[in-house]
Design a protein around this motif. Structure first.
Motif, PDB file in Angstrom:
ATOM      1  N   ASN A  38       0.866  -1.161   0.000  1.00 36.86           N
ATOM      2  CA  ASN A  38       0.000   0.000   0.000  1.00 36.86           C
ATOM      3  C   ASN A  38       0.915   1.227   0.000  1.00 36.86           C
ATOM      4  O   ASN A  38       1.128   1.844   1.035  1.00 36.86           O
ATOM      5  N   PRO A  39       1.491   1.555  -1.162  1.00 40.62           N
ATOM      6  CA  PRO A  39       2.515   2.604  -1.193  1.00 40.62           C
ATOM      7  C   PRO A  39       1.945   4.008  -1.056  1.00 40.62           C
ATOM      8  O   PRO A  39       0.791   4.269  -1.369  1.00 40.62           O
ATOM      9  N   ALA A  40       2.803   4.887  -0.553  1.00 41.34           N
ATOM     10  CA  ALA A  40       2.444   6.304  -0.419  1.00 41.34           C
ATOM     11  C   ALA A  40       3.717   7.121  -0.328  1.00 41.34           C
ATOM     12  O   ALA A  40       4.777   6.616   0.037  1.00 41.34           O
ATOM     13  N   ILE A  41       3.591   8.384  -0.681  1.00 40.30           N
ATOM     14  CA  ILE A  41       4.680   9.335  -0.479  1.00 40.30           C
ATOM     15  C   ILE A  41       4.303  10.184   0.728  1.00 40.30           C
ATOM     16  O   ILE A  41       3.221  10.764   0.788  1.00 40.30           O
ATOM     17  N   ILE A  42       5.231  10.233   1.679  1.00 39.62           N
ATOM     18  CA  ILE A  42       4.992  10.900   2.955  1.00 39.62           C
ATOM     19  C   ILE A  42       5.841  12.169   3.015  1.00 39.62           C
ATOM     20  O   ILE A  42       7.016  12.143   2.681  1.00 39.62           O
ATOM     21  N   ALA A  43       5.247  13.257   3.478  1.00 38.77           N
ATOM     22  CA  ALA A  43       5.994  14.486   3.757  1.00 38.77           C
ATOM     23  C   ALA A  43       6.258  14.502   5.257  1.00 38.77           C
ATOM     24  O   ALA A  43       5.370  14.788   6.053  1.00 38.77           O
ATOM     25  N   LEU A  44       7.497  14.171   5.646  1.00 38.34           N
ATOM     26  CA  LEU A  44       7.869  14.055   7.054  1.00 38.34           C
ATOM     27  C   LEU A  44       8.486  15.355   7.546  1.00 38.34           C
ATOM     28  O   LEU A  44       9.558  15.754   7.079  1.00 38.34           O
ATOM     29  N   PRO A  45       7.847  16.066   8.483  1.00 32.78           N
ATOM     30  CA  PRO A  45       8.478  17.259   9.043  1.00 32.78           C
ATOM     31  C   PRO A  45       9.685  16.853   9.890  1.00 32.78           C
ATOM     32  O   PRO A  45       9.621  15.902  10.662  1.00 32.78           O
ATOM     33  N   LEU A  46      10.779  17.557   9.721  1.00 30.40           N
ATOM     34  CA  LEU A  46      12.034  17.164  10.352  1.00 30.40           C
ATOM     35  C   LEU A  46      12.316  17.960  11.619  1.00 30.40           C
ATOM     36  O   LEU A  46      12.104  19.166  11.672  1.00 30.40           O
ATOM     37  N   ASP A  86      13.881  24.477   2.308  1.00 28.97           N
ATOM     38  CA  ASP A  86      14.151  25.047   3.636  1.00 28.97           C
ATOM     39  C   ASP A  86      14.631  23.993   4.640  1.00 28.97           C
ATOM     40  O   ASP A  86      14.825  24.310   5.812  1.00 28.97           O
ATOM     41  N   LYS A  87      14.805  22.763   4.211  1.00 33.53           N
ATOM     42  CA  LYS A  87      15.317  21.646   5.020  1.00 33.53           C
ATOM     43  C   LYS A  87      14.429  21.324   6.215  1.00 33.53           C
ATOM     44  O   LYS A  87      14.897  20.900   7.253  1.00 33.53           O
ATOM     45  N   ARG A  88      13.136  21.501   6.052  1.00 28.46           N
ATOM     46  CA  ARG A  88      12.208  21.190   7.131  1.00 28.46           C
ATOM     47  C   ARG A  88      11.353  19.969   6.845  1.00 28.46           C
ATOM     48  O   ARG A  88      10.717  19.450   7.755  1.00 28.46           O
ATOM     49  N   ILE A  89      11.329  19.512   5.595  1.00 28.57           N
ATOM     50  CA  ILE A  89      10.488  18.371   5.219  1.00 28.57           C
ATOM     51  C   ILE A  89      11.306  17.398   4.382  1.00 28.57           C
ATOM     52  O   ILE A  89      12.013  17.800   3.462  1.00 28.57           O
ATOM     53  N   LEU A  90      11.198  16.119   4.738  1.00 26.19           N
ATOM     54  CA  LEU A  90      11.817  15.042   3.973  1.00 26.19           C
ATOM     55  C   LEU A  90      10.698  14.237   3.339  1.00 26.19           C
ATOM     56  O   LEU A  90       9.786  13.768   4.023  1.00 26.19           O
ATOM     57  N   GLU A 117      -0.245   9.085   9.153  1.00 26.34           N
ATOM     58  CA  GLU A 117       0.210   9.661  10.419  1.00 26.34           C
ATOM     59  C   GLU A 117       0.928   8.634  11.285  1.00 26.34           C
ATOM     60  O   GLU A 117       1.915   8.943  11.947  1.00 26.34           O
ATOM     61  N   ALA A 118       0.440   7.399  11.280  1.00 30.73           N
ATOM     62  CA  ALA A 118       1.116   6.337  12.047  1.00 30.73           C
ATOM     63  C   ALA A 118       2.492   6.048  11.456  1.00 30.73           C
ATOM     64  O   ALA A 118       3.453   5.803  12.197  1.00 30.73           O
ATOM     65  N   ALA A 119       2.609   6.093  10.134  1.00 30.54           N
ATOM     66  CA  ALA A 119       3.909   5.876   9.490  1.00 30.54           C
ATOM     67  C   ALA A 119       4.871   7.012   9.842  1.00 30.54           C
ATOM     68  O   ALA A 119       6.053   6.779  10.093  1.00 30.54           O
ATOM     69  N   LYS A 120       4.376   8.246   9.872  1.00 30.50           N
ATOM     70  CA  LYS A 120       5.211   9.382  10.271  1.00 30.50           C
ATOM     71  C   LYS A 120       5.695   9.232  11.707  1.00 30.50           C
ATOM     72  O   LYS A 120       6.870   9.450  12.001  1.00 30.50           O
ATOM     73  N   LYS A 121       4.791   8.837  12.601  1.00 28.25           N
ATOM     74  CA  LYS A 121       5.156   8.659  14.009  1.00 28.25           C
ATOM     75  C   LYS A 121       6.191   7.547  14.153  1.00 28.25           C
ATOM     76  O   LYS A 121       7.109   7.663  14.972  1.00 28.25           O
ATOM     77  N   ARG A 122       6.031   6.472  13.384  1.00 26.44           N
ATOM     78  CA  ARG A 122       6.974   5.358  13.460  1.00 26.44           C
ATOM     79  C   ARG A 122       8.374   5.812  13.054  1.00 26.44           C
ATOM     80  O   ARG A 122       9.363   5.481  13.709  1.00 26.44           O
ATOM     81  N   ILE A 123       8.467   6.605  12.012  1.00 26.48           N
ATOM     82  CA  ILE A 123       9.773   7.085  11.549  1.00 26.48           C
ATOM     83  C   ILE A 123      10.343   8.119  12.522  1.00 26.48           C
ATOM     84  O   ILE A 123      11.516   8.072  12.876  1.00 26.48           O
ATOM     85  N   LYS A 124       9.502   9.059  12.984  1.00 26.37           N
ATOM     86  CA  LYS A 124       9.995  10.090  13.893  1.00 26.37           C
ATOM     87  C   LYS A 124      10.399   9.520  15.245  1.00 26.37           C
ATOM     88  O   LYS A 124      11.418   9.910  15.805  1.00 26.37           O
ATOM     89  N   ASN A 125       9.608   8.590  15.791  1.00 27.69           N
ATOM     90  CA  ASN A 125       9.928   8.012  17.096  1.00 27.69           C
ATOM     91  C   ASN A 125      10.984   6.924  17.000  1.00 27.69           C
ATOM     92  O   ASN A 125      11.578   6.567  18.014  1.00 27.69           O
TER      93      ASN A 125
END
Length: 164
Positions: free
Chosen positions: A91-99, A128-132, A145-153
């Protein structure tokens, strides 16, 4: 990193001097213990005298390596299972991860670690180096959102513990 190299040089120098100037007849386990104990002693002395924070980063680095190996193993199993079984579960997606990472080294290291694990790929960093931007193959139930939390945490938090 500079202190780690200094400690390794001190440990090897201790081994060299003990081997050349002290008449000991020892086997390989004793050599290992000698190098390990001189390395530990140099860690302790340098961190006690100069920088205590460095000494506490060593266990975090070991935990970080274990976390990366665990993530690598799990993602390889997920990809292998998906390839070997009929149908696909992607289930692919492109995520904008705030850094939270601020320096170039932190951002590049995070992107490399994300790309290193199968199923994820670091695509681009914003100007601006704020989003990956990340491509992830397995987003369960379209929960970005769960995928973002998994990567950030997981990746980012542990990486920042080491670099800061």
């Amino acid at each position: 990193m500079k202190w780690l190299l200094i400690n390794i040089v001190i440990a090897l120098a201790g081994y060299y001097f003990a081997g050349n100037f002290v008449a000991l007849n020892y086997e390989k386990p004793a050599i290992f213990l000698l190098v390990f104990s001189s390395l530990f002693l140099s860690f302790w002395l340098l961190t006690f005298l100069l920088n205590r924070q460095y000494f506490f980063k060593v266990p975090k680095i070991i935990k970080f390596i274990g976390f990366i190996l665990k993530e690598l193993f799990i993602s390889n199993l997920r990809i292998t299972y998906d390839v070997l079984t009929p149908g696909h579960r992607m289930n692919p997606a492109i995520i904008a991860l705030p850094l939270d990472a601020q320096t170039d080294i932190e951002i590049v290291a995070l992107a490399i670690l994300i790309t290193f694990t199968p199923g994820t790929l670091g695509l681009k960093v914003s100007e601006d180096k704020r989003i990956l931007y990340i491509h992830e193959m397995y987003i369960p139930d379209n929960d970005v959102e769960a995928a973002k939390k998994r990567i950030k945490n997981g990746f980012e938090r542990r990486l920042l513990e080491i670099t800061r």
